[in-house]
Design an enzyme around this catalytic site. Structure first.
Site, PDB file in Angstrom:
ATOM      1  N   ASN A   1       0.853  -1.188   0.000  1.00 33.93           N
ATOM      2  CA  ASN A   1       0.000   0.000   0.000  1.00 33.93           C
ATOM      3  C   ASN A   1       0.888   1.236   0.000  1.00 33.93           C
ATOM      4  O   ASN A   1       1.343   1.700   1.045  1.00 33.93           O
ATOM      5  CB  ASN A   1      -0.915  -0.008   1.225  1.00 33.93           C
ATOM      6  CG  ASN A   1      -1.944  -1.102   1.120  1.00 33.93           C
ATOM      7  OD1 ASN A   1      -2.909  -0.978   0.375  1.00 33.93           O
ATOM      8  ND2 ASN A   1      -1.700  -2.209   1.820  1.00 33.93           N
ATOM      9  N   GLU A   2       1.113   1.747  -1.195  1.00 32.58           N
ATOM     10  CA  GLU A   2       2.028   2.871  -1.361  1.00 32.58           C
ATOM     11  C   GLU A   2       1.364   4.167  -0.898  1.00 32.58           C
ATOM     12  O   GLU A   2       0.143   4.195  -0.663  1.00 32.58           O
ATOM     13  CB  GLU A   2       2.436   2.963  -2.838  1.00 32.58           C
ATOM     14  CG  GLU A   2       3.161   1.732  -3.355  1.00 32.58           C
ATOM     15  CD  GLU A   2       4.546   1.513  -2.726  1.00 32.58           C
ATOM     16  OE1 GLU A   2       4.877   2.146  -1.707  1.00 32.58           O
ATOM     17  OE2 GLU A   2       5.304   0.668  -3.254  1.00 32.58           O
ATOM     18  N   PRO A   3       2.153   5.253  -0.753  1.00 30.04           N
ATOM     19  CA  PRO A   3       1.575   6.532  -0.328  1.00 30.04           C
ATOM     20  C   PRO A   3       0.322   6.864  -1.140  1.00 30.04           C
ATOM     21  O   PRO A   3       0.291   6.667  -2.355  1.00 30.04           O
ATOM     22  CB  PRO A   3       2.705   7.525  -0.608  1.00 30.04           C
ATOM     23  CG  PRO A   3       3.952   6.709  -0.488  1.00 30.04           C
ATOM     24  CD  PRO A   3       3.597   5.333  -0.973  1.00 30.04           C
TER      25      PRO A   3
END
Ligand code: F6R
Length: 645
Positions: free
Chosen positions: A170-172
């Site tokens: 879950n990237e920025p």
């Protein structure tokens, strides 16, 4: 978990100094102890489940961080009879697209690091698939969520944290509402994965990951982080309010999430970095020195110009009260630093020195200035290159060197049938390289050629500093020779190689790369092998060895690898370098041509070449000393000495 079950984001700890921490954090001195404790928690849960006859549902990560937890669970299964037949697992994520059999697939990772060694039934194992058709991905993700719910939800979820702040992938930008889905990988994540894929261009752009919401639904969460490269993001995850730029901050919303971290990863937390700001501390000389250097940097004021008011305004009045006057304190710290500056005349001379260099270039990149001075001081220097560095050589360099040998056939007297064999071998290698898929393992002979390219460069490098073939030793340690970026653990053979060298040379000084930031990186593994060998070596020395007069134990000097320098307050010795010194060092680094212009593993967000990093880092150390009020050197290297490994 429903939203009403989430806890408010506020400090939830009674640990002194941890009041800025918005989630419980347990700090361990050793990553190994931390892994054992996490494994114990998993094992307890499994035992509890078994007692009540209920399957235990685990959420599992991949990456370097959990490997020791898996090892410990495997050990418990083997030696203590831990029964995992009632365990159901769901992995967090998988690259997309990726073939499950490829080296980099998380399917393969999980089998090789865990599932092949324990008794979890095949049908209980769930790992997102990276080989789906694009049109099938969405339905697959929904089914994955459904399967987790069907299994009763995750009882315990283990997590790592990426340097982008991601949990799972879950990237920025990912919020707490997200569920299992296909996402785009952040640049920093792809750069960090570049070494696994033999180059950033081979890293997939996407991944399938559980969402933040899926993660928060787990009944218990343990996030693990080790190594100083994780320290900046860990501070943000722990001390910032929940926000989309650092997905791990959302774990603060969970009632039963705990961070398990080693001391290196905790290094940027306020309670570790500047403890005097958040708790009462016991002042000793080392802490006083750290605080004074910190204050001087913060106020951009030389140490001897600091005034009492500066201390009062920055929570340092108690420190001041431990000294008769502010001048006593600042002079003590200033003099301490001044005495650590060592010119060539006060460095070892006519001694037996071993410089352990993890790869064939760390010697000159990290301590080329020191090596130059050791050579000038007529020391008997052995540079021991511990690994062959072959995985970092591009295929094009193999072609180039083979062409060179082929062109020089006559000059090298490789004629007639030998010359023909040479040509045939060259053609075979060229054909292999032409067909080679990204990330595939090289043949034994290509690995050897790549190693020899690095060996020849290493000798050319130390020749610039007045040393030569007779000073170089290539230990070619077995743990490194997997042909891939992932390495075997340090074994008895590795320790023996180092021990043999110590016994042969009987050094008075040894230089060791003290990069402890990555617990599974090559530098750290070399360090572990040296530590073990030295322990054995020192104990035989004490006993008088084979009857001969025991030499003194060698003095250990720690230097840092290509990535960072010792902090000023930690360094024991500073070696000033003139412009001419630094130019010579850079010339030596230039000789590592296979690592120039475009290194295989440059690291995230840093496009600089190794010589540029070395130059900047040495200039920065000199500038920091100067700002503290010490002389203005052109450049400087830093070392920690007398360290018991
Ligand atoms: C892997 C995963 C990632 C990693 C993170 C840290 O399944 O979900 O979030 O946990 O990228 O990776 P390492 O442990 O290799 O530093």
């Amino acid at each position: 978990m429903t939203p009403s079950e989430t806890a408010p984001a506020q400090p939830r700890t009674s640990i002194p100094g941890a009041q800025l921490e918005r989630v419980p954090v347990l700090i361990f001195d050793q990553a190994g102890r931390m892994a054992r404790q996490v494994a114990r928690r998993v094992a307890n849960l499994i035992e509890e489940g078994r007692t009540v006859g209920k399957p235990v549902v685990l959420g599992l990560p991949t990456g370097s961080t959990p490997i020791d937890v898996y090892k410990e669970l495997i050990r418990m299964h083997r030696d203590e009879g831990l029964d995992l037949s009632g365990v159901v697992t769901f992995n967090l994520d998988e690259y997309y697209p990726v073939n499950p059999k490829s080296l980099q697939s998380y399917h393969r990772f999980m089998r090789e690091n865990f599932f092949d060694y324990v008794n979890i039934p095949e049908e209980n194992i769930h790992i997102p698939r990276g080989d789906l058709l694009p049109e099938d991905v969405e339905a697959y993700c929904r089914a994955y969520e459904h399967a987790i719910a069907e299994a009763g939800g995750l009882d315990l979820l283990l997590l790592g944290i990426g340097r982008s702040g991601h949990i799972g992938f879950n990237e920025p930008g990912s919020g707490p509402e997200t569920r299992t889905r296909l996402i785009l990988l952040d640049e920093i994540t792809r750069k960090d994965a570049a070494s696994d894929f033999f180059g950033e261009e081979n890293v997939p752009r996407q991944a399938i990951t559980m969402g933040v919401g899926t993660i928060l639904d787990a009944r218990e969460i343990i996030l693990m982080a080790t190594g100083e490269h994780k320290a900046p993001i860990l501070r943000r995850a722990v001390e910032e309010e929940p926000n989309r730029s650092v997905t791990a901050t959302y774990l603060q919303l969970h009632r039963n999430a705990t961070f398990y971290v080693d001391r290196a990863a905790a290094g940027e937390l306020t309670r570790e970095k500047t403890p005097w700001l958040v708790r009462q501390v016991t002042w000793d000389k080392a802490l006083a020195k750290r605080a004074v250097i910190w204050l001087s940097g913060k106020l951009d004021k030389a140490i001897l110009r600091l005034e009492a008011a500066d201390f009062y305004r920055h929570h340092l009045h108690e420190l001041l009260h431990a000294y008769p006057t502010v001048d006593h304190l600042t002079r003590e710290v200033f003099e301490d630093l001044r005495q650590r500056i060592r010119y060539r005349e006060s460095l070892p001379a006519r001694q037996r020195v071993i410089l352990f260099s993890p790869h064939p270039d760390d010697d000159v990149i990290s301590m080329g200035g020191m090596l130059d001075k050791l050579a000038s001081n007529e020391n008997d220097v052995t540079v021991a290159y511990m690994t062959n560095g072959s995985v970092a050589v591009f295929d094009g360099d193999v072609r180039r060197h083979l062409r060179f040998v082929s062109f020089s056939r006559h000059a090298l007297a490789l004629e007639n049938d030998i010359g023909e064999k040479l040509e045939a071998r060259k053609n075979r290698i060229f054909a292999f390289l032409d067909e080679k898929k990204p990330g595939a393992v090289d043949t034994e002979e290509i690995q050897q050629i790549k190693a020899h390219i690095r060996y020849a460069e290493a000798i050319a490098g130390i020749e610039v500093l007045g040393l030569g073939d007779e000073n170089a030793r290539f230990l070619d340690m077995p743990f490194y020779k997997t042909g891939t970026v992932r390495k075997d653990p340090i074994g008895e053979d590795d320790v023996q190689v180092v021990l043999d060298l110590l016994k042969e040379i009987n050094p008075t000084h040894i230089f060791v790369a003290g990069d402890l930031s990555d617990p599974h990186g090559t530098h750290r593994m070399c360090y572990v092998a040296i530590r073990e060998a030295l322990k054995r070596y020192n104990s035989t020395r004490q006993a008088g060895g084979d009857g001969a007069q025991p030499p003194e134990r060698p003095l250990v000097w720690l230097y840092r690898g290509a990535w960072q320098e010792w902090e000023i307050h930690r360094a024991d010795v500073f070696i000033p370098l003139s412009k001419a010194d630094l130019d010579r060092k850079i010339e030596a680094i230039f000789k590592h041509e296979s690592q120039k212009d475009r290194a295989m593993f440059p690291g995230a967000y840093d496009e600089r070449e190794f010589w540029e990093r070395a130059r900047d880092r040495n200039a920065a150390t000199a500038a920091k000393l100067n700002k503290l009020g010490l002389p203005e050197f052109y450049a400087a290297e830093a070392f920690v000495t007398g360290y018991a490994l």
